[in-house]
Design an enzyme around this catalytic site. Structure first.
Site, mmCIF file in Angstrom:
data_model
loop_
_atom_site.group_PDB
_atom_site.id
_atom_site.type_symbol
_atom_site.label_atom_id
_atom_site.label_comp_id
_atom_site.label_asym_id
_atom_site.label_seq_id
_atom_site.Cartn_x
_atom_site.Cartn_y
_atom_site.Cartn_z
ATOM 1 N N GLY A 95 -15.597 -3.452 -20.366
ATOM 2 C CA GLY A 95 -15.809 -4.576 -20.449
ATOM 3 C C GLY A 95 -17.634 -4.943 -21.152
ATOM 4 O O GLY A 95 -17.885 -3.939 -21.982
ATOM 5 N N GLU A 96 -17.706 -6.489 -21.642
ATOM 6 C CA GLU A 96 -18.969 -6.754 -22.639
ATOM 7 C C GLU A 96 -19.713 -7.252 -21.617
ATOM 8 O O GLU A 96 -19.801 -7.942 -20.771
ATOM 9 C CB GLU A 96 -18.269 -7.571 -23.235
ATOM 10 C CG GLU A 96 -19.628 -8.008 -24.188
ATOM 11 C CD GLU A 96 -19.054 -7.414 -25.765
ATOM 12 O OE1 GLU A 96 -19.988 -7.191 -26.676
ATOM 13 O OE2 GLU A 96 -17.897 -6.866 -25.826
ATOM 14 N N GLY B 163 -24.165 -8.627 -21.516
ATOM 15 C CA GLY B 163 -24.649 -8.663 -21.846
ATOM 16 C C GLY B 163 -25.625 -8.450 -22.916
ATOM 17 O O GLY B 163 -25.732 -9.136 -23.836
ATOM 18 N N VAL C 280 -19.999 -2.401 -22.069
ATOM 19 C CA VAL C 280 -20.009 -1.218 -21.214
ATOM 20 C C VAL C 280 -18.705 -0.065 -21.118
ATOM 21 O O VAL C 280 -17.623 -0.320 -21.354
ATOM 22 C CB VAL C 280 -20.187 -1.815 -19.340
ATOM 23 C CG1 VAL C 280 -20.557 -0.761 -18.253
ATOM 24 C CG2 VAL C 280 -21.640 -2.448 -19.359
ATOM 25 N N ASP D 83 -29.676 -15.375 -13.334
ATOM 26 C CA ASP D 83 -28.387 -14.924 -14.002
ATOM 27 C C ASP D 83 -27.327 -14.486 -13.558
ATOM 28 O O ASP D 83 -26.258 -12.871 -13.356
ATOM 29 C CB ASP D 83 -28.499 -14.144 -15.241
ATOM 30 C CG ASP D 83 -27.077 -13.961 -15.747
ATOM 31 O OD1 ASP D 83 -26.188 -15.620 -15.824
ATOM 32 O OD2 ASP D 83 -26.815 -13.335 -17.284
#
Ligand SMILES: *[C@@H]1O[C@H](CO)[C@@H](O)[C@H](O)[C@H]1NC(C)=O
Ligand SMILES: *[C@@H]1O[C@H](CO)[C@@H](O)[C@H](O)[C@H]1NC(C)=O
Ligand SMILES: *[C@@H]1O[C@H](CO)[C@@H](O)[C@H](O)[C@H]1NC(C)=O
Ligand SMILES: *[C@@H]1O[C@H](CO)[C@@H](O)[C@H](O)[C@H]1NC(C)=O
Ligand SMILES: *[C@@H]1O[C@H](CO)[C@@H](O)[C@H](O)[C@H]1NC(C)=O
Ligand SMILES: *[C@@H]1O[C@H](CO)[C@@H](O)[C@H](O)[C@H]1NC(C)=O
Ligand SMILES: *[C@@H]1O[C@H](CO)[C@@H](O)[C@H](O)[C@H]1NC(C)=O
Ligand SMILES: *[C@@H]1O[C@H](CO)[C@@H](O)[C@H](O)[C@H]1NC(C)=O
Ligand SMILES: *[C@@H]1O[C@H](CO)[C@@H](O)[C@H](O)[C@H]1NC(C)=O
Ligand SMILES: *[C@@H]1O[C@H](CO)[C@@H](O)[C@H](O)[C@H]1NC(C)=O
Length: 846
Positions: free
Chosen positions: A592-593, A595, A599, A710
């Site tokens: 995944g992506e 911040g 990844v 966050d």
């Protein structure tokens, strides 16, 4: 007897006029210190008269001043010209680096030489480690005093201490150590102090190095009642003692050939226990008709059972194996020829030693090494911190205390008080090697860093005062546990909570203060997000990211993570970029992506699965910040925070390696992309609690507190048991906060979402329809109320994370009990929790 310790300097000079420069390797293991030689002057240098390498003593002692003997004195050895004197302190010590267990001949020379133009000769005591060795008294010793001892150090460092005993100032000229063979000069107890060493010759030659490879000093001695016999041939001296061949070239026989060979020596200390060494070598080639045979009588008693008949040009050494005392301090040696012998007795050289008992054991070596390292680390240049830290008791280092009551056990340090000592840096790891420490006071210094976990492993510690320092981070749970067992721990501040375990909270409202200390705005955002994610059905809106509740059926039981399971710090690894490539199989499987980059899945050695986040080069986060983040993440350990396995920081390639969370992020489960199962209500509560525990740790367990800023469903990851862990916490904080310890006042991150239905009192309208009513309305209400409370505009009224955790736990317990399902598994975490907070801040009855 005349004092043998006076060195006949003039004779020495004359003798050593021609010396071949020796090879340095012949002096292996020698320590030759020219005391007071300024280190800036050529050091080491070769003593022209002996060929010995001398170096300055400055590297072996921290105290003392440099002096030089009166220039008008007759020329002497170069190493005798300068000296070190000690106007300050009672005990000043050399710290010599030696080999443990090696037999050393140690020689100390003091030559006053009116260096201070006061004409006051010094008198002081010399100590080896904690034990008295000898008194140096230079009165009437114009050419100085030289003392020797044969000593086996018990550790790799040897303290040689000058102890002021009167009004005069101790001074020292040279220190010399020579390793000897370990089977020579053996004593039953203690050490051997040299009393006499001479060879029988009519010349005035003093022999030492290089004639004597062990640098023993052989003085000449002759008596009118003797006759000298000699040879020009070299004897075989290899019987271990390595007596110089020049010593073996001459021998004495009684002038009256029928008389006994008679030598008497008077002792300075009549009670001394004496060891005798006699060296024989026949210097005459005897015809077959001649024989030289004799018996040895020592203090009137025949010794050694054996008639002696020295071999031609071959050394025989006869020595005592047990010490004797000489009646009235007068020792008498007689060599008496046997009736068969045609020639009178002969003797080449003689040595006398006295036993010096060193009864006091040195302080436990580990303690000594540790305290010296501590001294060095903190730059504690205290005049009293020299020599053995504990003994003799009169020279105990200040600010510490020892257990030295039992003379036969090495003392150990039990108390260390470095309060107000200007200490800087972190709490030294060497402290843990002071294993007998009972009290440790490091208060009122400038110490930084963590409270180290090792303190908890020091089993005798009863008191630790760390207050008034700049320490940060959490207090290790193990230490808090010790506190419960009676350890007194004093630290700054009152935020002693570690992940909900408020062991000693006595004051009410402490958690509220903690929240205020963080940012109430941030806390609000976090809680709102957290609770709402799970509770409320999504309003039809474009913001499907966070709030889409998703039906998931959960087969396995969800296990609660015991909140005391705070993971112990593991060593984080630094990876190279190529290792990162290997781990991720060249970035084969993106997960995944995040911040700041993509990844990837990876595994280390095929065993440990990891998630690797490569920081994209376009990320605004600089190298410095990345490093700061890594250091920050290193400090953070909690079961509900994704842990860092390692990192890579080759320039241009920055990567963080996290533990792998097999069930991905929460968003994924709520978005319906995962599979058709619904996350049960109880699972959702558990996940909320896990996340809250993680946040609580950041807020309360860490000092300075950290704010995630966050919290969103993509940052809540689930492991194979659906335990939740927060991710991205350090990074996001750093990026958004920039400066250190800055407390934000605006809500950041992904904003929470509060559904307007909440005001209507209809729980079914609020809950995720996919749950199909499979929840206990009591617990749902409690959770809702908690959420409402968190959303309260007044920060005073909002609960803190600690309270949120407690409340969620109760929701969960109530949910489980209603379902009759796994109720006991949540109670296990309860016993350690001793709560104390103001209940007025929690939701009251509906
Ligand atoms: C003493 O000598 C030992 C061995 O060389 C060394 O490790 C230690 O640091 C020294 N201690 C001091 C206080 O100089
Ligand atoms: C000296 O004596 C020893 C034994 O006493 C012998 O082993 C050695 O060979 C001798 N050395 C010489 C040079 O004769
Ligand atoms: C030599 O010694 C013997 C035995 O002690 C003694 O009888 C004799 O008088 C001595 N001779 C001289 C010249 O002193
Ligand atoms: C040897 O010396 C001792 C002490 O001076 C003395 O008493 C003794 O008589 C002497 N013996 C001989 C044989 O001269
Ligand atoms: C004297 O010498 C002979 C022959 O060398 C020897 O047999 C005898 O044992 C010796 N006596 C003593 C008392 O040493
Ligand atoms: C001191 O040392 C002795 C002997 O090692 C030990 O028995 C005793 O318990 C120690 N006392 C303290 C207070 O540590
Ligand atoms: C440490 O020393 C300071 C100053 O001498 C003293 O006030 C303090 O009580 C000592 N600490 C302990 C634990 O004895
Ligand atoms: C503690 O002592 C041991 C040996 O006893 C040593 O190996 C270790 O390095 C020491 N630890 C520290 C932090 O000095
Ligand atoms: C701990 O140290 C602080 C600062 O030096 C001091 O005020 C306090 O009294 C100490 N506490 C104890 C119990 O020694
Ligand atoms: C800490 O360091 C500062 C600056 O060096 C100094 O002014 C202050 O006195 C120190 N504080 C303590 C308690 O040693």
């Amino acid at each position: 007897m005349e004092n043998s310790h006076e060195i006949l300097l003039v004779a020495l000079i004359a003798t050593f006029a021609v010396i071949h420069l020796s090879r340095a390797e012949d002096q292996e293991g020698f320590i030759s210190l020219d005391c007071g030689l300024p280190p800036s002057e050529a050091s080491p240098y070769i003593e022209p008269d002996t060929g010995l390498w001398y170096s300055s003593d400055s590297g072996f002692i921290q105290s003392g001043k440099i002096g030089k003997i009166d220039a008008s004195l007759p020329k002497t050895l170069k190493s005798y010209v300068t000296l070190r004197y000690f106007p300050d302190g009672i005990r000043n010590c050399y710290n010599l680096s030696v080999k443990q267990g090696t037999n050393y001949l140690m020689r100390v020379t003091a030559l006053y030489g009116n260096y201070d133009a006061l004409n006051i000769t010094p008198k002081y005591d010399l100590y080896v480690g904690p034990n008295y060795w000898v008194t140096i008294d230079l009165e009437n010793r114009i050419s100085g005093q030289s003392e020797e001892i044969i000593y086996i150090p018990r550790s790799n460092s040897l303290d040689l201490c000058l102890v002021k005993t009167g009004t005069t100032t101790p001074m020292i000229t040279s220190v010399e150590l020579r390793p000897l063979a370990n089977d020579l000069y053996i004593t039953e107890s203690g050490s051997l102090k040299s009393l006499k060493r001479y060879f029988l010759t009519s010349s005035d030659t003093i022999l030492s190095y290089p004639n004597d490879v062990n640098d023993r000093i052989w003085e000449p001695k002759f008596d009118p009642e003797w006759t000298q016999i000699s040879t020009t041939l070299e004897a075989n001296n290899s019987n271990g003692f390595l007596v110089p061949r020049n010593v073996l070239k001459t021998a004495a026989i009684p002038a009256n050939a029928t008389a006994r060979f008679n030598i008497t020596e008077e002792l300075d200390f009549p009670d001394d226990q004496i060891y005798l060494y006699l060296h024989f070598s026949e210097v005459q080639s005897l015809p077959i008709s001649e024989s030289r045979e004799f018996d040895i009588f020592w203090n009137g008693q025949r010794q050694f059972d054996k008639t002696i008949s020295p071999e031609y040009l071959k050394t025989t050494t006869i020595y005592s194996t047990t010490p004797v005392t000489c009646k009235g301090g007068v020792c008498n040696l007689e060599l008496i020829r046997t009736t068969n012998s045609t020639l009178p007795p002969l003797l080449n050289a003689i040595e006398l030693y006295a036993v010096v008992e060193f009864p006091q054991l040195e302080t436990n070596e580990n303690d000594v090494v540790a305290i010296r390292k501590i001294k060095a680390i903190y730059g504690l240049n205290r005049i009293a911190w020299q020599g053995d830290p504990c003994v003799p008791q009169k020279f105990l280092w200040d600010n510490l205390n020892c257990n030295s009551t039992d003379i036969s056990t090495p003392p150990s340090i039990t108390y260390l008080n470095l309060s107000s000592s200007g200490l800087e840096g972190t709490i030294a790891a060497e402290i843990q090697n002071l294993t007998h420490l009972e009290k440790l006071d490091l208060s009122n210094n400038n110490l930084t860093g963590d409270v180290p976990e090792f303190l908890a492993n020091m089993k005798y510690l009863m008191l630790i005062n760390l207050s008034k320092n700049n320490l940060i981070g959490f207090i290790p749970q193990a230490l808090l546990d010790r506190e419960k067992e009676g350890l007194q721990l004093f630290v700054d501040g009152e935020h002693r909570c570690l992940s909900g375990l408020c062991v000693t909270v006595t004051e009410k409202k402490i958690p509220v203060k903690t929240v205020a200390f963080v940012s109430s705005a941030t806390v609000m955002a976090i809680i709102v997000v957290l609770v709402l994610i799970f509770l409320f059905k999504k309003k039809k809106s474009s913001n499907s990211e966070v709030l889409q509740p998703l039906p998931i059926k959960l087969g396995a039981n969800v296990t609660s993570t015991n909140i005391s399971e705070i993971s112990i710090e593991v060593k984080k690894k630094k990876f190279t970029y190529s290792e990162v490539m290997e781990i991720t199989k060249n970035l084969a499987r993106p997960l995944g992506e995040g911040g700041f980059g993509v990844v990837y899945h990876g595994d280390i050695n095929g065993s440990q699965q990891v998630a690797v986040k490569l920081l994209s080069e376009s990320s605004t986060q600089g190298y410095k910040e990345f490093k700061a983040e890594v250091e920050l993440l290193m400090r953070v350990h909690h079961v509900n925070l994704v842990s860092l396995v390692g990192y890579c920081d080759e320039r241009g390639h920055l990567a963080l390696v996290y533990e792998y969370m097999s069930n991905g992020d929460l968003k994924h489960h709520l978005s319906g992309k995962h599979d058709s199962s619904v996350l049960k209500w109880s699972t959702r509560l558990q996940i909320a609690m896990d996340a809250a525990l993680g946040l609580e740790y950041l807020h309360i367990g860490c000092r300075p507190p950290m704010v995630h800023r966050d919290v969103k469903s993509t940052n809540i990851l689930l492991d194979e048991r659906f335990s939740a862990k927060l991710a991205d916490f350090g990074l996001s904080r750093s990026v958004q906060l920039g400066g250190e310890y800055h407390v934000p006042t605006v809500v950041a991150g992904t904003p929470g979402y509060l559904d307007p239905d909440v005001n209507r009192g209809d729980i079914t309208g609020i809950m995720d329809p996919n749950l199909h009513g499979d929840y206990n309305s009591h617990s749902a209400w409690r959770a809702l109320e908690l959420a409402m409370l968190c959303a309260n505009p007044s920060s005073e009224k909002r609960p803190n994370m600690f309270q949120v955790v407690i409340e969620l736990k109760e929701c969960l317990t109530s949910e489980m009990s209603m379902k009759g399902n796994g109720q006991d598994m949540y109670s296990q975490s309860s016993p350690k929790v001793s709560m104390s907070y103001d209940t007025k801040d929690l939701p009251s009855a509906r």
